[in-house]
Enzyme design. Sequence first.
Site, PDB file in Angstrom:
ATOM      1  N   ARG A  76      -0.203  77.617  66.875  1.00 31.72           N
ATOM      2  CA  ARG A  76       0.469  78.921  66.977  1.00 31.72           C
ATOM      3  C   ARG A  76      -0.201  79.736  68.089  1.00 31.72           C
ATOM      4  O   ARG A  76      -1.234  79.344  68.637  1.00 31.72           O
ATOM      5  CB  ARG A  76       0.401  79.683  65.644  1.00 31.72           C
ATOM      6  CG  ARG A  76      -0.990  80.051  65.191  1.00 31.72           C
ATOM      7  CD  ARG A  76      -0.954  80.973  63.966  1.00 31.72           C
ATOM      8  NE  ARG A  76      -2.267  81.491  63.699  1.00 31.72           N
ATOM      9  CZ  ARG A  76      -3.076  81.086  62.706  1.00 31.72           C
ATOM     10  NH1 ARG A  76      -2.659  80.147  61.878  1.00 31.72           N
ATOM     11  NH2 ARG A  76      -4.269  81.615  62.553  1.00 31.72           N
TER      12      ARG A  76
ATOM     13  N   ILE B 272      -1.589  81.600  71.271  1.00 33.20           N
ATOM     14  CA  ILE B 272      -1.926  81.193  72.640  1.00 33.20           C
ATOM     15  C   ILE B 272      -2.027  79.673  72.753  1.00 33.20           C
ATOM     16  O   ILE B 272      -1.536  79.068  73.707  1.00 33.20           O
ATOM     17  CB  ILE B 272      -3.243  81.875  73.072  1.00 33.20           C
ATOM     18  CG1 ILE B 272      -3.046  83.397  73.172  1.00 33.20           C
ATOM     19  CG2 ILE B 272      -3.746  81.309  74.389  1.00 33.20           C
ATOM     20  CD1 ILE B 272      -4.338  84.196  73.338  1.00 33.20           C
TER      21      ILE B 272
ATOM     22  N   ASP C 163     -10.977  71.001  60.516  1.00 33.06           N
ATOM     23  CA  ASP C 163     -11.609  72.308  60.330  1.00 33.06           C
ATOM     24  C   ASP C 163     -12.854  72.330  61.201  1.00 33.06           C
ATOM     25  O   ASP C 163     -13.855  71.678  60.890  1.00 33.06           O
ATOM     26  CB  ASP C 163     -11.974  72.538  58.862  1.00 33.06           C
ATOM     27  CG  ASP C 163     -12.565  73.925  58.644  1.00 33.06           C
ATOM     28  OD1 ASP C 163     -12.899  74.600  59.644  1.00 33.06           O
ATOM     29  OD2 ASP C 163     -12.688  74.332  57.475  1.00 33.06           O
TER      30      ASP C 163
ATOM     31  N   ASN D 170      -9.415  76.320  72.361  1.00 35.98           N
ATOM     32  CA  ASN D 170      -8.690  77.576  72.149  1.00 35.98           C
ATOM     33  C   ASN D 170      -8.901  78.161  70.754  1.00 35.98           C
ATOM     34  O   ASN D 170      -8.836  79.370  70.581  1.00 35.98           O
ATOM     35  CB  ASN D 170      -7.200  77.321  72.390  1.00 35.98           C
ATOM     36  CG  ASN D 170      -6.330  78.394  71.782  1.00 35.98           C
ATOM     37  OD1 ASN D 170      -6.115  79.456  72.357  1.00 35.98           O
ATOM     38  ND2 ASN D 170      -5.814  78.133  70.569  1.00 35.98           N
TER      39      ASN D 170
ATOM     40  N   TYR E 174     -18.019  89.151  67.488  1.00 31.51           N
ATOM     41  CA  TYR E 174     -16.921  88.535  68.247  1.00 31.51           C
ATOM     42  C   TYR E 174     -17.199  88.658  69.743  1.00 31.51           C
ATOM     43  O   TYR E 174     -17.065  87.690  70.498  1.00 31.51           O
ATOM     44  CB  TYR E 174     -15.591  89.206  67.880  1.00 31.51           C
ATOM     45  CG  TYR E 174     -14.396  88.621  68.592  1.00 31.51           C
ATOM     46  CD1 TYR E 174     -13.732  87.500  68.090  1.00 31.51           C
ATOM     47  CD2 TYR E 174     -13.914  89.179  69.778  1.00 31.51           C
ATOM     48  CE1 TYR E 174     -12.634  86.954  68.744  1.00 31.51           C
ATOM     49  CE2 TYR E 174     -12.826  88.641  70.448  1.00 31.51           C
ATOM     50  CZ  TYR E 174     -12.184  87.538  69.927  1.00 31.51           C
ATOM     51  OH  TYR E 174     -11.099  86.997  70.581  1.00 31.51           O
TER      52      TYR E 174
ATOM     53  N   LYS F 126     -17.757  85.475  72.488  1.00 29.42           N
ATOM     54  CA  LYS F 126     -16.947  85.218  73.683  1.00 29.42           C
ATOM     55  C   LYS F 126     -17.784  85.260  74.956  1.00 29.42           C
ATOM     56  O   LYS F 126     -17.526  84.513  75.900  1.00 29.42           O
ATOM     57  CB  LYS F 126     -15.781  86.219  73.733  1.00 29.42           C
ATOM     58  CG  LYS F 126     -14.767  86.001  72.609  1.00 29.42           C
ATOM     59  CD  LYS F 126     -14.179  84.587  72.669  1.00 29.42           C
ATOM     60  CE  LYS F 126     -13.066  84.367  71.658  1.00 29.42           C
ATOM     61  NZ  LYS F 126     -12.456  83.033  71.765  1.00 29.42           N
TER      62      LYS F 126
HETATM   63  P1  NDP Z   1      -4.194  82.740  66.273  1.00 31.50           P
HETATM   64  O1  NDP Z   1      -4.875  83.282  65.078  1.00 31.50           O
HETATM   65  O2  NDP Z   1      -2.762  83.017  66.485  1.00 31.50           O
HETATM   66  O3  NDP Z   1      -4.403  81.147  66.333  1.00 31.50           O
HETATM   67  C1  NDP Z   1      -5.666  80.599  66.116  1.00 31.50           C
HETATM   68  C2  NDP Z   1      -5.562  79.088  66.068  1.00 31.50           C
HETATM   69  O4  NDP Z   1      -6.869  78.557  65.792  1.00 31.50           O
HETATM   70  C3  NDP Z   1      -4.636  78.585  64.975  1.00 31.50           C
HETATM   71  O5  NDP Z   1      -4.002  77.401  65.402  1.00 31.50           O
HETATM   72  C4  NDP Z   1      -5.608  78.294  63.837  1.00 31.50           C
HETATM   73  O6  NDP Z   1      -5.034  77.366  62.931  1.00 31.50           O
HETATM   74  C5  NDP Z   1      -6.818  77.739  64.615  1.00 31.50           C
HETATM   75  N1  NDP Z   1      -8.066  77.848  63.861  1.00 31.50           N
HETATM   76  C6  NDP Z   1      -8.612  78.956  63.313  1.00 31.50           C
HETATM   77  N2  NDP Z   1      -9.735  78.656  62.628  1.00 31.50           N
HETATM   78  C7  NDP Z   1      -9.905  77.318  62.763  1.00 31.50           C
HETATM   79  C8  NDP Z   1     -10.868  76.387  62.280  1.00 31.50           C
HETATM   80  N3  NDP Z   1     -11.893  76.763  61.494  1.00 31.50           N
HETATM   81  N4  NDP Z   1     -10.720  75.088  62.604  1.00 31.50           N
HETATM   82  C9  NDP Z   1      -9.703  74.683  63.362  1.00 31.50           C
HETATM   83  N5  NDP Z   1      -8.763  75.500  63.868  1.00 31.50           N
HETATM   84  C10 NDP Z   1      -8.854  76.801  63.552  1.00 31.50           C
HETATM   85  O7  NDP Z   1      -5.066  83.251  67.515  1.00 31.50           O
HETATM   86  P2  NDP Z   1      -4.695  83.547  69.057  1.00 31.50           P
HETATM   87  O8  NDP Z   1      -3.651  82.630  69.549  1.00 31.50           O
HETATM   88  O9  NDP Z   1      -4.528  84.998  69.197  1.00 31.50           O
HETATM   89  O10 NDP Z   1      -6.103  83.197  69.741  1.00 31.50           O
HETATM   90  C11 NDP Z   1      -6.360  82.000  70.402  1.00 31.50           C
HETATM   91  C12 NDP Z   1      -7.671  82.165  71.169  1.00 31.50           C
HETATM   92  O11 NDP Z   1      -7.551  83.232  72.091  1.00 31.50           O
HETATM   93  C13 NDP Z   1      -8.860  82.513  70.275  1.00 31.50           C
HETATM   94  O12 NDP Z   1     -10.017  81.858  70.745  1.00 31.50           O
HETATM   95  C14 NDP Z   1      -8.994  84.005  70.451  1.00 31.50           C
HETATM   96  O13 NDP Z   1     -10.297  84.463  70.165  1.00 31.50           O
HETATM   97  C15 NDP Z   1      -8.622  84.158  71.902  1.00 31.50           C
HETATM   98  N6  NDP Z   1      -8.178  85.482  72.286  1.00 31.50           N
HETATM   99  C16 NDP Z   1      -7.087  86.069  71.689  1.00 31.50           C
HETATM  100  C17 NDP Z   1      -6.670  87.315  72.079  1.00 31.50           C
HETATM  101  C18 NDP Z   1      -5.492  88.010  71.482  1.00 31.50           C
HETATM  102  O14 NDP Z   1      -5.275  89.191  71.790  1.00 31.50           O
HETATM  103  N7  NDP Z   1      -4.690  87.356  70.639  1.00 31.50           N
HETATM  104  C19 NDP Z   1      -7.398  88.055  73.134  1.00 31.50           C
HETATM  105  C20 NDP Z   1      -8.507  87.352  73.696  1.00 31.50           C
HETATM  106  C21 NDP Z   1      -8.876  86.114  73.281  1.00 31.50           C
HETATM  107  P3  NDP Z   1      -5.457  77.320  61.361  1.00 31.50           P
HETATM  108  O15 NDP Z   1      -5.521  78.740  60.872  1.00 31.50           O
HETATM  109  O16 NDP Z   1      -4.410  76.487  60.706  1.00 31.50           O
HETATM  110  O17 NDP Z   1      -6.758  76.644  61.364  1.00 31.50           O
END
Ligand code: NDP
Length: 253
Positions: free
Chosen positions: A20, A22, A64, A91, A158, A162
């Site tokens: 989902r 980015i 995970d 990501n 956080y 980063k």
């Molecule tokens: P989302 O919460 O929409 O997606 C996060 C993704 O990471 C999901 O697919 C989730 O799947 C997976 N994930 C989370 N925890 C785990 C885990 N323990 N093991 C494996 N997979 C995991 O986040 P974004 O798309 O917003 O963010 C993506 C990246 O961009 C992140 O690194 C975030 O910090 C960074 N970012 C985002 C910004 C924003 O404004 N949205 C701004 C700057 C950076 P599941 O929950 O099923 O594990």
Amino acid sequence: MIIERFRADGKVALVTGGTRGIGLAIARALAEAGARVVVSARTDPGGSESLKADGHQVEYRQADLLEHGAAEALVAGVIRDHGRLDILVNNAGVADHGATEDFDDDRLDRLMGVNFDSVFRACRAAIRPMRAQGGGVMLNIGSISGHISNIPQKQAAYNASKAAVHMLSKSLASDLAEDNIRVNAIAPGYIITAMTEGGFANPEWAKVWTDMTPMRRAGTPEEVAALALFLCTDASSYMTGSVVTIDGGYTLR
Ligand code: NDP
């Protein structure tokens, strides 16, 4: 033709958190460019099912990344089943806000475990195979929070996670250039995803976030994915060690 440099035909890519937000948009961009894409997440395939339905070469693997060994097993599994790993996109990430004096060890372990430790471990696991195959590309998703301290929310851990991702990316770029392995990072500003929907639903936070962005809007995952495609393909063949900001101008002020 220069446009051909944006293609990824025959490449094997791994996008963590590609179900989902980015990560999903990056997976789509790479698949549209011709790559075979493995996406991973903790809970479910999410939007990656729609990429498969559209005829793209995309598969989901559960992992995970908080578990020790999970990042290494993920990388090894892709190489075992696809023969190589050309593009590694770290990501997956989590956000957690709160005053530092109330931020307990469990929250700190989870935040650093996903946002930094798993990135380090996945990169570490990919180095020898990429070196042996003659090169590769790593792209780590950082944040403007690795450059500045966002407001009004408090999120010291956080931000630090980063900043660590940015420095890891630069250090690996220096170490691995002789192996033809390029390592870059993206520092997005506020992007509309599940991670930020709670913040945008808070009128006070939404106002500050928007007012502080010169373009006066949040970005979309697709806008980040276009930059990611550039950084993952030969279009950026002379770039390594860059942390590229994409934030509607947020960090200008
Ligand atoms: P989302 O919460 O929409 O997606 C996060 C993704 O990471 C999901 O697919 C989730 O799947 C997976 N994930 C989370 N925890 C785990 C885990 N323990 N093991 C494996 N997979 C995991 O986040 P974004 O798309 O917003 O963010 C993506 C990246 O961009 C992140 O690194 C975030 O910090 C960074 N970012 C985002 C910004 C924003 O404004 N949205 C701004 C700057 C950076 P599941 O929950 O099923 O594990």
